[in-house]
Design a protein around this motif. Structure first.
Motif, short mmCIF file in Angstrom:
data_model
loop_
_atom_site.label_atom_id
_atom_site.label_comp_id
_atom_site.label_asym_id
_atom_site.label_seq_id
_atom_site.Cartn_x
_atom_site.Cartn_y
_atom_site.Cartn_z
N TYR A 16 45.99 -13.01 54.43
CA TYR A 16 44.91 -13.31 55.37
C TYR A 16 45.53 -13.91 56.63
CZ TYR A 16 41.94 -12.60 51.33
OH TYR A 16 41.30 -12.04 50.24
N ASP A 17 45.30 -13.25 57.76
CA ASP A 17 45.87 -13.69 59.03
C ASP A 17 45.16 -14.97 59.49
OD1 ASP A 17 46.87 -14.00 61.59
OD2 ASP A 17 46.73 -11.87 62.07
N ILE A 18 45.92 -16.05 59.59
CA ILE A 18 45.37 -17.34 60.03
C ILE A 18 45.93 -17.77 61.38
CG2 ILE A 18 44.85 -18.11 57.68
CD1 ILE A 18 47.41 -19.89 57.89
N THR A 19 46.58 -16.86 62.08
CA THR A 19 47.22 -17.19 63.35
C THR A 19 46.24 -17.80 64.34
OG1 THR A 19 48.72 -15.33 62.98
CG2 THR A 19 48.71 -16.29 65.19
N ALA A 20 45.07 -17.22 64.48
CA ALA A 20 44.08 -17.74 65.45
C ALA A 20 43.65 -19.16 65.11
CB ALA A 20 42.87 -16.82 65.52
N HIS A 21 43.53 -19.47 63.82
CA HIS A 21 43.17 -20.84 63.41
C HIS A 21 44.25 -21.83 63.84
CE1 HIS A 21 39.77 -19.58 60.94
NE2 HIS A 21 40.55 -18.64 60.40
N VAL A 22 45.51 -21.44 63.64
CA VAL A 22 46.63 -22.31 63.99
C VAL A 22 46.73 -22.44 65.51
CG1 VAL A 22 49.12 -22.68 63.79
CG2 VAL A 22 47.84 -21.75 61.84
N GLU A 23 46.55 -21.33 66.23
CA GLU A 23 46.60 -21.38 67.70
C GLU A 23 45.56 -22.35 68.26
OE1 GLU A 23 46.09 -17.26 68.77
OE2 GLU A 23 48.26 -16.96 68.98
N LYS A 24 44.39 -22.37 67.66
CA LYS A 24 43.33 -23.27 68.12
C LYS A 24 43.77 -24.73 67.99
CE LYS A 24 38.52 -24.48 67.48
NZ LYS A 24 37.41 -24.55 66.57
N VAL A 25 44.38 -25.08 66.86
CA VAL A 25 44.86 -26.45 66.66
C VAL A 25 45.96 -26.77 67.67
CG1 VAL A 25 45.96 -28.05 65.04
CG2 VAL A 25 44.22 -26.43 64.21
N VAL A 26 46.87 -25.84 67.90
CA VAL A 26 47.94 -26.04 68.88
C VAL A 26 47.36 -26.30 70.26
CG1 VAL A 26 49.87 -24.92 70.08
CG2 VAL A 26 49.71 -24.80 67.58
N GLN A 27 46.38 -25.51 70.67
CA GLN A 27 45.75 -25.68 71.99
C GLN A 27 45.07 -27.04 72.10
OE1 GLN A 27 43.27 -22.22 72.37
NE2 GLN A 27 44.99 -20.88 72.84
N GLU A 28 44.37 -27.45 71.03
CA GLU A 28 43.69 -28.75 71.04
C GLU A 28 44.69 -29.90 71.15
OE1 GLU A 28 41.30 -28.94 67.52
OE2 GLU A 28 39.97 -27.34 68.18
N SER A 29 45.88 -29.71 70.61
CA SER A 29 46.89 -30.79 70.60
C SER A 29 47.46 -31.07 71.98
CB SER A 29 48.03 -30.43 69.65
OG SER A 29 48.91 -29.47 70.24
N LYS A 30 47.46 -30.06 72.84
CA LYS A 30 48.03 -30.15 74.18
C LYS A 30 49.53 -30.46 74.18
CE LYS A 30 43.67 -31.40 76.44
NZ LYS A 30 43.09 -30.15 76.18
N VAL A 31 50.19 -30.16 73.06
CA VAL A 31 51.64 -30.34 72.96
C VAL A 31 52.32 -29.13 73.59
CG1 VAL A 31 53.60 -30.50 71.37
CG2 VAL A 31 51.52 -31.81 70.93
N ASN A 32 53.28 -29.40 74.49
CA ASN A 32 54.01 -28.31 75.15
C ASN A 32 55.23 -27.88 74.36
OD1 ASN A 32 52.45 -27.69 77.38
ND2 ASN A 32 53.26 -29.41 78.55
N ASN A 33 56.03 -28.83 73.95
CA ASN A 33 57.26 -28.50 73.23
C ASN A 33 57.33 -29.33 71.97
OD1 ASN A 33 58.54 -26.63 75.17
ND2 ASN A 33 58.39 -28.41 76.51
N GLY A 34 57.44 -28.66 70.84
CA GLY A 34 57.46 -29.35 69.57
C GLY A 34 57.46 -28.38 68.41
N LEU A 35 56.79 -28.77 67.36
CA LEU A 35 56.73 -27.96 66.14
C LEU A 35 55.32 -27.96 65.60
CD1 LEU A 35 59.87 -29.45 64.33
CD2 LEU A 35 59.74 -27.25 65.51
N VAL A 36 54.94 -26.86 64.97
CA VAL A 36 53.70 -26.82 64.22
C VAL A 36 54.05 -26.45 62.79
CG1 VAL A 36 53.14 -24.43 64.92
CG2 VAL A 36 51.34 -25.92 64.03
#
Length: 135
Positions: A16-36
């Protein structure tokens, strides 16, 4: 930042592709350089980075596991008939870590993040997404 993502699965085994779910969390975090970090809770599911151009690769992953780890022959099957599910999840592993580069996940064009279901269907699979900043 940490968020819980939940999805339901409708097959006994599937990706099950969950990429969009993870991308949403990344965008909300406003982190530029790091790790997810993407981690699924449960001993019969895993997280895998794989191609999502079409369904064939995902089908091949499931077919490979069915050939390598057949059901119904494991000691654990005496408890709850899902010994193969535990073995498949153990091989895939419960998580993946993806670099964040300039605010985006460092996945290549053909890479997506998948929840691997090996003991479904499940009304709820819980995925922990943790975003860490390097600065």
């Amino acid at each position: 930042m940490q968020k819980i993502v939940t999805i339901s699965t409708d097959k006994h085994e599937g990706l099950y592709d969950i990429t969009a779910h993870v991308e949403k969390v990344v965008q909300e975090s406003k982190v530029n350089n790091g790790l997810v970090s993407v981690y699924v809770q449960g001993a019969t599911a895993g997280i895998m980075i794989q191609e999502n151009w079409d369904q064939s690769v995902q089908n091949d992953v499931i077919a490979l596991f069915r050939k390598l780890i057949p059901s119904g022959i494991w000691e654990h099957d005496a408890q709850d008939n899902n010994g193969d599910s535990h073995l498949k999840a153990g091989i895939v592993g419960p998580g993946e870590t993806i670099p964040l580069i300039n605010g985006a996940m460092g996945l290549s064009t053909w890479q997506n993040i998948f929840l691997c279901e090996f003991d479904g269907p499940r009304s709820k699979r819980t995925i922990v997404v943790t975003v860490l900043s390097l600065t």
